[in-house]
Design a protein around this motif. Structure first.
Motif, mmCIF file in Angstrom:
data_model
loop_
_atom_site.group_PDB
_atom_site.id
_atom_site.type_symbol
_atom_site.label_atom_id
_atom_site.label_comp_id
_atom_site.label_asym_id
_atom_site.label_seq_id
_atom_site.Cartn_x
_atom_site.Cartn_y
_atom_site.Cartn_z
ATOM 1 N N ASP A 73 14.025 -0.045 16.946
ATOM 2 C CA ASP A 73 14.874 -0.144 18.127
ATOM 3 C C ASP A 73 16.095 0.746 17.913
ATOM 4 O OD1 ASP A 73 16.784 -1.026 20.070
ATOM 5 O OD2 ASP A 73 15.797 -2.958 20.183
ATOM 6 N N MET A 74 16.490 1.486 18.957
ATOM 7 C CA MET A 74 17.666 2.363 18.817
ATOM 8 C C MET A 74 18.866 1.830 19.589
ATOM 9 S SD MET A 74 16.255 6.246 18.711
ATOM 10 C CE MET A 74 17.846 6.941 18.323
ATOM 11 N N ASP A 75 18.831 0.566 20.005
ATOM 12 C CA ASP A 75 19.873 -0.013 20.856
ATOM 13 C C ASP A 75 19.882 0.709 22.204
ATOM 14 O OD1 ASP A 75 21.981 -2.228 20.734
ATOM 15 O OD2 ASP A 75 23.069 -0.578 21.644
ATOM 16 N N GLY A 76 21.040 1.141 22.701
ATOM 17 C CA GLY A 76 21.006 1.575 24.095
ATOM 18 C C GLY A 76 21.888 2.744 24.462
ATOM 19 N N THR A 77 22.064 2.873 25.774
ATOM 20 C CA THR A 77 22.819 3.994 26.317
ATOM 21 C C THR A 77 24.339 3.798 26.138
ATOM 22 O OG1 THR A 77 22.667 2.823 28.426
ATOM 23 C CG2 THR A 77 21.086 4.591 28.078
ATOM 24 N N ILE A 78 24.765 2.555 26.175
ATOM 25 C CA ILE A 78 26.115 2.079 25.818
ATOM 26 C C ILE A 78 27.269 2.516 26.716
ATOM 27 C CG2 ILE A 78 27.856 2.006 23.966
ATOM 28 C CD1 ILE A 78 25.590 1.778 22.006
ATOM 29 N N LYS A 79 27.787 3.697 26.541
ATOM 30 C CA LYS A 79 28.964 4.212 27.247
ATOM 31 C C LYS A 79 30.216 3.434 26.853
ATOM 32 C CE LYS A 79 29.387 6.890 31.342
ATOM 33 N NZ LYS A 79 28.661 7.287 32.519
ATOM 34 N N GLU A 80 31.241 4.144 26.502
ATOM 35 C CA GLU A 80 32.534 3.529 26.177
ATOM 36 C C GLU A 80 32.470 2.623 24.960
ATOM 37 O OE1 GLU A 80 35.941 2.709 29.041
ATOM 38 O OE2 GLU A 80 34.226 1.708 29.932
ATOM 39 N N GLU A 81 31.842 3.078 23.878
ATOM 40 C CA GLU A 81 31.859 2.293 22.650
ATOM 41 C C GLU A 81 33.248 2.424 22.046
ATOM 42 O OE1 GLU A 81 31.469 0.505 18.953
ATOM 43 O OE2 GLU A 81 32.232 2.509 19.235
ATOM 44 N N VAL A 82 33.887 1.333 21.710
ATOM 45 C CA VAL A 82 35.270 1.390 21.234
ATOM 46 C C VAL A 82 35.407 0.997 19.757
ATOM 47 C CG1 VAL A 82 37.630 0.611 21.637
ATOM 48 C CG2 VAL A 82 36.097 0.861 23.569
ATOM 49 N N ILE A 83 34.703 -0.070 19.345
ATOM 50 C CA ILE A 83 34.955 -0.656 18.014
ATOM 51 C C ILE A 83 34.739 0.366 16.890
ATOM 52 C CG2 ILE A 83 34.213 -2.466 16.392
ATOM 53 C CD1 ILE A 83 33.638 -4.249 18.814
ATOM 54 N N THR A 84 33.638 1.086 16.935
ATOM 55 C CA THR A 84 33.339 2.047 15.871
ATOM 56 C C THR A 84 34.154 3.324 16.048
ATOM 57 O OG1 THR A 84 31.083 1.270 16.271
ATOM 58 C CG2 THR A 84 31.391 2.858 14.505
ATOM 59 N N HIS A 85 34.422 3.681 17.308
ATOM 60 C CA HIS A 85 35.173 4.923 17.535
ATOM 61 C C HIS A 85 36.629 4.795 17.117
ATOM 62 C CE1 HIS A 85 31.439 6.081 19.469
ATOM 63 N NE2 HIS A 85 31.845 7.330 19.247
ATOM 64 N N MET A 86 37.205 3.605 17.240
ATOM 65 C CA MET A 86 38.564 3.395 16.728
ATOM 66 C C MET A 86 38.570 3.588 15.200
ATOM 67 S SD MET A 86 40.727 2.394 19.180
ATOM 68 C CE MET A 86 41.984 1.301 18.555
ATOM 69 N N ALA A 87 37.427 3.328 14.569
ATOM 70 C CA ALA A 87 37.329 3.431 13.105
ATOM 71 C C ALA A 87 36.772 4.790 12.678
ATOM 72 C CB ALA A 87 36.473 2.291 12.554
ATOM 73 N N GLY A 88 36.853 5.767 13.572
ATOM 74 C CA GLY A 88 36.552 7.148 13.186
ATOM 75 C C GLY A 88 35.138 7.626 13.422
ATOM 76 N N ALA A 89 34.327 6.874 14.175
ATOM 77 C CA ALA A 89 32.951 7.337 14.413
ATOM 78 C C ALA A 89 32.976 8.688 15.112
ATOM 79 C CB ALA A 89 32.186 6.327 15.264
ATOM 80 N N GLU A 90 32.125 9.590 14.670
ATOM 81 C CA GLU A 90 32.090 10.926 15.285
ATOM 82 C C GLU A 90 30.927 11.074 16.249
ATOM 83 O OE1 GLU A 90 32.373 13.536 11.931
ATOM 84 O OE2 GLU A 90 34.444 12.886 11.536
ATOM 85 N N THR A 91 30.191 9.987 16.453
ATOM 86 C CA THR A 91 29.072 10.034 17.395
ATOM 87 C C THR A 91 29.618 10.026 18.825
ATOM 88 O OG1 THR A 91 28.991 7.627 17.135
ATOM 89 C CG2 THR A 91 27.352 8.891 15.939
ATOM 90 N N ASP A 92 28.727 10.286 19.799
ATOM 91 C CA ASP A 92 29.140 10.207 21.204
ATOM 92 C C ASP A 92 29.465 8.754 21.543
ATOM 93 O OD1 ASP A 92 28.606 12.878 21.564
ATOM 94 O OD2 ASP A 92 26.525 12.523 22.156
ATOM 95 N N GLN A 93 30.089 8.550 22.705
ATOM 96 C CA GLN A 93 30.352 7.172 23.141
ATOM 97 C C GLN A 93 29.245 6.657 24.054
ATOM 98 O OE1 GLN A 93 34.574 7.240 24.473
ATOM 99 N NE2 GLN A 93 34.664 5.488 23.106
#
Ligand code: V47
Length: 365
Positions: free
Chosen positions: A313-333
């Motif tokens: 499973d790859m989870d989903g389309t998401i949009k506006e991911e915040v928790i990981t991006h605040m911690a420096g994730a370089e992936t798309d949102q």
């Protein structure tokens, strides 16, 4: 292949895996200490294909984080803020309804909603949020509130977990996400999230939810100060909880992102650790139907490879991911469903769009 597995020292585990026998703590230790990632992946793939064939699931979903105000302020988290902090926010019920309305033209099937442990939002707020989402999008499945939030909501109401869940269900709650589990070990909780609900209580709430007829997910936040032994303890606790109540749908290993956290002197996880951890989870959690490669945390390229290392499973389309991006994730949102389908197809799997509860919505073969 047998010779290769012999060389890797995994031939005994291979025999157990092919006989669908449960792995022991010693097997887990052997897997974590084995440097041969391809041999471990081969074993995990046997279980993955036995349970899910060539299917790789994804969901059309939307993430909403109603507030980052949090009294726990865990050391591994860059999202939580004290009330009054410049970056603290809380969305009103109308803000949340607007976020849902803004995406009504997309075929979103699930709203994934979590937030911090807010010191003074009243219980009615959470009920109104659930009702408000359903008002705007009546058919959407709301997967919301970790076991940590459920404990907080029950304490606001001074009522039992079961009673709280019943009221939330009536307002529109469909299932619980897997966050807040972190690592169950009291040693890790003391050092990284001393104010958070203890691990045994997280498990009890998940099991209460199962007994009330809810499905839930489970996570493990790995790659900070935990040992392999503590990871195995965590997996074992989940496996025995699942033996008793059977309501877990998916396990999602969460790769630690250090930036902007109190643990920012640590380095993040490596690709090998990510794959190994996913594969060992697949092998160890023999009673979990699904293992998610959460592309937000490990990147879509590694998530694609993970589909041959135990994940289905790859989870989903998401949009506006915040928790990981605040911690420096370089992936798309966010990621488009067409991209997810391409990633899965190129990995040699069959893309299956699913509902939260894994009903098939569309197969793209
Ligand atoms: O509860 C917090 C973790 C979780 C960091 O159930 C961090 O399907 C890495 O639970 N680095 C939220 N992880 C995400 C989550 C989730 C995501 C996708 C799907 C599902 C599901 C659940 O992220 C938190 C916490 O455990 N977290 N900070 C960090 N710096």
């Amino acid at each position: 292949m047998i010779d290769y597995l012999k060389q890797a020292g995994l031939v005994d585990i291979y025999a157990k895996v092919t006989a669908a026998e449960r792995l022991t703590r010693d097997d887990g230790r052997k897997l974590y200490s084995c440097p041969d990632i391809l041999a471990i992946g081969y074993l995990a793939n046997i279980v993955r294909e036995r349970l899910n064939g060539d299917k790789a699931y994804f969901i059309y979903n939307q993430h909403i984080n109603y507030s980052n105000v949090c009294t726990n302020l865990c050391k591994f988290c860059a999202f939580g803020r004290e009330k009054g902090d410049d970056l603290a926010y809380e969305l009103s019920v109308d803000d949340i309804k607007q976020k849902v309305r803004d995406r009504l033209d997309e075929p979103i099937k699930e709203i994934h909603m979590v937030g911090g442990i807010h010191p003074d939002l009243p219980f009615e707020y959470y009920i109104e949020v659930l009702r408000g989402i359903k008002e705007v999008r009546p058919n959407v499945h709301i997967q919301a509130f970790t076991c940590v939030e459920i404990a907080h909501l029950a304490s606001l109401q001074q009522t039992s977990i079961s009673q709280t869940l019943t009221v939330l269900r009536e307002a529109g709650l469909g299932s619980l996400p897997g966050g807040g589990a972190e690592v169950f070990s009291p040693r890790i909780r003391e050092r990284t999230c001393e104010h958070k609900l203890p691990g045994n209580q997280w498990l009890e709430i998940a099991q209460t939810a199962h007994r009330e007829g809810f499905h839930t997910n489970a996570t493990m936040l790995y790659g900070h100060i935990e040992t392999h032994e503590e990871r195995l303890e965590h997996l074992e606790a989940l496996r025995s909880a699942q033996d008793q109540t059977g309501g877990f749908l998916a396990f999602i290993p969460l790769a630690f992102h250090p930036k902007n956290t109190a643990l920012d002197s640590l380095s993040g996880t490596t690709g090998i650790d990510d794959l190994k951890n996913l594969a060992i989870a697949r092998l160890y959690l023999d009673n979990f139907p699904h293992i998610k490669a959460y592309w937000v945390m490990i990147g879509s390229k590694l998530a694609q490879i993970a589909l041959s290392f135990g994940a289905d499973d790859m989870d989903g389309t998401i949009k506006e991911e915040v928790i990981t991006h605040m911690a420096g994730a370089e992936t798309d949102q966010a990621i488009g469903s067409a991209t997810l389908i391409r990633l899965i197809k190129e990995a040699g799997r069959i893309p299956v769009e699913r509902s939260t509860l894994y009903d098939v919505i569309a197969t793209h073969d």
